[in-house]
Design a protein around this motif. Sequence first.
Motif, PDB file in Angstrom:
ATOM      1  N   PRO A 167      53.550 130.760 -58.215  1.00  0.00           N
ATOM      2  CA  PRO A 167      52.480 130.455 -57.176  1.00  0.00           C
ATOM      3  C   PRO A 167      52.988 130.462 -55.763  1.00  0.00           C
ATOM      4  N   SER A 168      52.294 130.626 -55.052  1.00  0.00           N
ATOM      5  CA  SER A 168      52.443 130.680 -53.467  1.00  0.00           C
ATOM      6  C   SER A 168      53.102 129.277 -52.997  1.00  0.00           C
ATOM      7  N   ALA A 169      52.321 128.183 -53.788  1.00  0.00           N
ATOM      8  CA  ALA A 169      52.397 126.672 -53.455  1.00  0.00           C
ATOM      9  C   ALA A 169      54.164 126.526 -53.538  1.00  0.00           C
ATOM     10  N   LEU A 170      54.651 127.062 -54.427  1.00  0.00           N
ATOM     11  CA  LEU A 170      56.146 126.651 -54.937  1.00  0.00           C
ATOM     12  C   LEU A 170      57.066 127.185 -53.761  1.00  0.00           C
ATOM     13  N   ARG A 171      56.674 128.254 -52.943  1.00  0.00           N
ATOM     14  CA  ARG A 171      57.443 128.884 -51.814  1.00  0.00           C
ATOM     15  C   ARG A 171      57.321 127.859 -50.702  1.00  0.00           C
ATOM     16  N   ALA A 172      56.028 127.493 -50.611  1.00  0.00           N
ATOM     17  CA  ALA A 172      55.695 126.373 -49.418  1.00  0.00           C
ATOM     18  C   ALA A 172      56.364 125.156 -49.689  1.00  0.00           C
ATOM     19  N   PHE A 173      56.724 124.515 -50.986  1.00  0.00           N
ATOM     20  CA  PHE A 173      57.280 123.233 -51.400  1.00  0.00           C
ATOM     21  C   PHE A 173      58.670 123.524 -50.797  1.00  0.00           C
ATOM     22  N   LEU A 174      59.210 124.472 -51.328  1.00  0.00           N
ATOM     23  CA  LEU A 174      60.640 124.944 -51.177  1.00  0.00           C
ATOM     24  C   LEU A 174      61.243 124.838 -49.721  1.00  0.00           C
ATOM     25  N   LEU A 175      60.033 125.662 -48.814  1.00  0.00           N
ATOM     26  CA  LEU A 175      60.249 125.825 -47.389  1.00  0.00           C
ATOM     27  C   LEU A 175      60.099 124.689 -46.831  1.00  0.00           C
ATOM     28  N   THR A 176      59.266 123.778 -47.103  1.00  0.00           N
ATOM     29  CA  THR A 176      59.183 122.433 -46.509  1.00  0.00           C
ATOM     30  C   THR A 176      60.316 121.375 -46.791  1.00  0.00           C
ATOM     31  N   LEU A 177      60.576 121.527 -48.059  1.00  0.00           N
ATOM     32  CA  LEU A 177      61.924 120.769 -48.228  1.00  0.00           C
ATOM     33  C   LEU A 177      63.122 121.169 -47.655  1.00  0.00           C
TER      34      LEU A 177
ATOM     35  N   SER B  59      50.661 119.586 -56.303  1.00  0.00           N
ATOM     36  CA  SER B  59      49.783 120.717 -56.031  1.00  0.00           C
ATOM     37  C   SER B  59      49.187 121.120 -57.670  1.00  0.00           C
ATOM     38  N   ASP B  60      47.794 121.343 -57.384  1.00  0.00           N
ATOM     39  CA  ASP B  60      47.249 121.928 -58.696  1.00  0.00           C
ATOM     40  C   ASP B  60      47.889 123.223 -59.136  1.00  0.00           C
ATOM     41  N   GLU B  61      48.396 123.967 -58.480  1.00  0.00           N
ATOM     42  CA  GLU B  61      48.985 125.356 -58.879  1.00  0.00           C
ATOM     43  C   GLU B  61      50.417 125.101 -59.371  1.00  0.00           C
ATOM     44  N   LEU B  62      50.895 124.080 -59.350  1.00  0.00           N
ATOM     45  CA  LEU B  62      52.464 123.953 -59.928  1.00  0.00           C
ATOM     46  C   LEU B  62      52.274 122.761 -61.016  1.00  0.00           C
ATOM     47  N   ALA B  63      53.400 123.204 -61.661  1.00  0.00           N
ATOM     48  CA  ALA B  63      53.727 122.220 -62.904  1.00  0.00           C
ATOM     49  C   ALA B  63      55.122 121.658 -62.783  1.00  0.00           C
ATOM     50  N   TRP B  64      55.383 120.610 -63.599  1.00  0.00           N
ATOM     51  CA  TRP B  64      56.821 119.987 -63.402  1.00  0.00           C
ATOM     52  C   TRP B  64      57.905 120.838 -63.613  1.00  0.00           C
ATOM     53  N   PRO B  65      57.811 121.817 -64.644  1.00  0.00           N
ATOM     54  CA  PRO B  65      58.834 122.812 -64.696  1.00  0.00           C
ATOM     55  C   PRO B  65      59.299 123.597 -63.495  1.00  0.00           C
ATOM     56  N   ASP B  66      58.210 123.950 -62.896  1.00  0.00           N
ATOM     57  CA  ASP B  66      58.292 124.687 -61.601  1.00  0.00           C
ATOM     58  C   ASP B  66      59.031 123.725 -60.693  1.00  0.00           C
ATOM     59  N   VAL B  67      58.759 122.520 -60.424  1.00  0.00           N
ATOM     60  CA  VAL B  67      59.523 121.741 -59.376  1.00  0.00           C
ATOM     61  C   VAL B  67      61.125 121.675 -60.209  1.00  0.00           C
ATOM     62  N   PHE B  68      61.189 121.215 -61.234  1.00  0.00           N
ATOM     63  CA  PHE B  68      62.549 121.457 -61.793  1.00  0.00           C
ATOM     64  C   PHE B  68      63.328 122.808 -61.387  1.00  0.00           C
ATOM     65  N   ALA B  69      62.705 124.070 -61.715  1.00  0.00           N
ATOM     66  CA  ALA B  69      63.300 125.046 -61.260  1.00  0.00           C
ATOM     67  C   ALA B  69      63.748 125.275 -59.792  1.00  0.00           C
ATOM     68  N   VAL B  70      62.848 124.695 -58.929  1.00  0.00           N
ATOM     69  CA  VAL B  70      63.056 124.889 -57.507  1.00  0.00           C
ATOM     70  C   VAL B  70      64.248 123.671 -57.361  1.00  0.00           C
ATOM     71  N   ALA B  71      64.044 122.508 -57.774  1.00  0.00           N
ATOM     72  CA  ALA B  71      65.148 121.555 -57.713  1.00  0.00           C
ATOM     73  C   ALA B  71      66.558 122.353 -58.011  1.00  0.00           C
ATOM     74  N   THR B  72      66.677 122.782 -59.174  1.00  0.00           N
ATOM     75  CA  THR B  72      68.041 123.582 -59.115  1.00  0.00           C
ATOM     76  C   THR B  72      68.361 124.540 -58.456  1.00  0.00           C
ATOM     77  N   LEU B  73      67.193 125.353 -57.779  1.00  0.00           N
ATOM     78  CA  LEU B  73      67.584 126.422 -56.830  1.00  0.00           C
ATOM     79  C   LEU B  73      68.149 125.568 -55.518  1.00  0.00           C
ATOM     80  N   ALA B  74      67.763 124.452 -55.209  1.00  0.00           N
ATOM     81  CA  ALA B  74      68.195 123.915 -53.818  1.00  0.00           C
ATOM     82  C   ALA B  74      69.448 123.383 -53.960  1.00  0.00           C
ATOM     83  N   GLY B  75      70.178 123.749 -55.176  1.00  0.00           N
ATOM     84  CA  GLY B  75      71.612 123.528 -55.125  1.00  0.00           C
ATOM     85  C   GLY B  75      72.564 124.508 -54.525  1.00  0.00           C
ATOM     86  N   ILE B  76      72.036 125.655 -54.034  1.00  0.00           N
ATOM     87  CA  ILE B  76      72.590 126.718 -53.360  1.00  0.00           C
ATOM     88  C   ILE B  76      72.879 126.156 -51.700  1.00  0.00           C
TER      89      ILE B  76
END
Length: 467
Positions: free
Chosen positions: A167-177, A341-358
């Motif tokens: 979902p595009s909301a995942l990229r928006a979440f990562l970008l804002t973060l 966001s309605d487009e996201l699930a908690w596993p999506d957030v965990f994947a992005v949280a792991t990605l932020a470790g770069i």
Amino acid sequence: MSAPSKNDHRKALGRLSLPERTFVADALRAETVGGVLLLVAAIAAVIWANVPALHHSYETVSHWHIGPKTLGLNLSMTHWAADGLLAIFFFVAGIELKRELVAGDLRDPKAAVLPVVAAVSGMAMPAIVYAIVNAVGGGNLDGWAVPTATDIAFALAVLAVIGTSLPSALRAFLLTLAVVDDLFAILIIAIFFTSDLNFAALGGAVAGLVVFWLLLRKGVRGWYVYVPLALVIWGLMYNSGVHATIAGVAMGLMLRCHREEGEEHSPGEHIEHLVRPVSAGLAVPLFALFSAGVAVSGKSLGDVFTRPETLGVVLGLVVGKALGIFGGTWLTARFTRASLSDELAWPDVFAVATLAGIGFTVSLLIGELAFTEDPVLTDEVKASVLVGSVIAAILAGILLKIRNAKYRALCEAEERDEDQDGIPDIYEMDKPEYHLRMARIYEEKAAEHRRLAEVTTGAGDEDARPA
């Protein structure tokens, strides 16, 4: 056939044609290309620094000084990359932050609360993990800030390559973060890694920033005005003792990023569009080239997991980032009115949280600032940043691949049109005529299968009959 004229030959490194120049510039604005260039530069630095025949030349080039001594700017190539070129990267980051504040998710407090909390907790937890590891192991606590930063270019590049159906909301979440993460990283550099202040130079830099702001307010245009002024501000900021990249951030934040009547693009958007290729294609890769060149061997990689300072960085990036971002987001959604966001699930957030470790670019910079008195430890910490970032990228890649496959299957289900009427079936399932039409289609397919079976059986019997 006539011989080709001199003008038919393309000069090496000559001016590109307009379509080629546009293509190259647009490519450099893409996160994927910027991340790939950053990765290539880092790999080149590691090879250059570790091949015995090339190691001496890497050290020579890295420590080669250039610049006017009278202005206090006779710096090594490594310092020019970290203090000079990286200011361009932070200038773009400042514009992104300003745009998010005036026109993006950070404008609405309700929408901003989750990524902001995620960024804050995603910086606090790695620092806590680092502090615990070093307190237990008797290490140096000066590097607590090294694992707190997220490399936005790398993270978005990985997401763009793997998350084609996410979902595009995942990229928006990562970008804002990541933008908020950059802001706090800038504050950490300004507050904790500022050397003895030269108040005269700092006052001059502030005066230059005021002039910069007034010129923008008056609507003065022309790169020949702003570029020399920006260089003066940067030079004064460097000599003040405050890290020079702060000048880039400050100027980026001053640009107007909202559109006025009759404008197709705001000045901030226009300048970011022009400067981003320079940042992604030149500034950040050159910084990586001169910062990532650390000696790598079996022993040094083993030391990464045994020395408390380096182990703290690795665990901070891989474990601290994931726990901090996911935990902070979940707790905020659980105990406040903020919601995912309605487009996201908690596993999506965990994947992005792991990605932020770069935590590549800014983590390398903070590693240099934290251990300036110990070059050996600086190199070991850089190696730990590389190792931690690679581990985080691999883990995040696996998680994102799993989530991407699920969303791709959902997309295929939503786009399925078995009755071929031009309308996806999912929008017709509650209509009786749709079910009648599908029943007729299935009946026709079953009849066709029966006919094929009869023909095949009949042909087999005919062949089996004796002559």
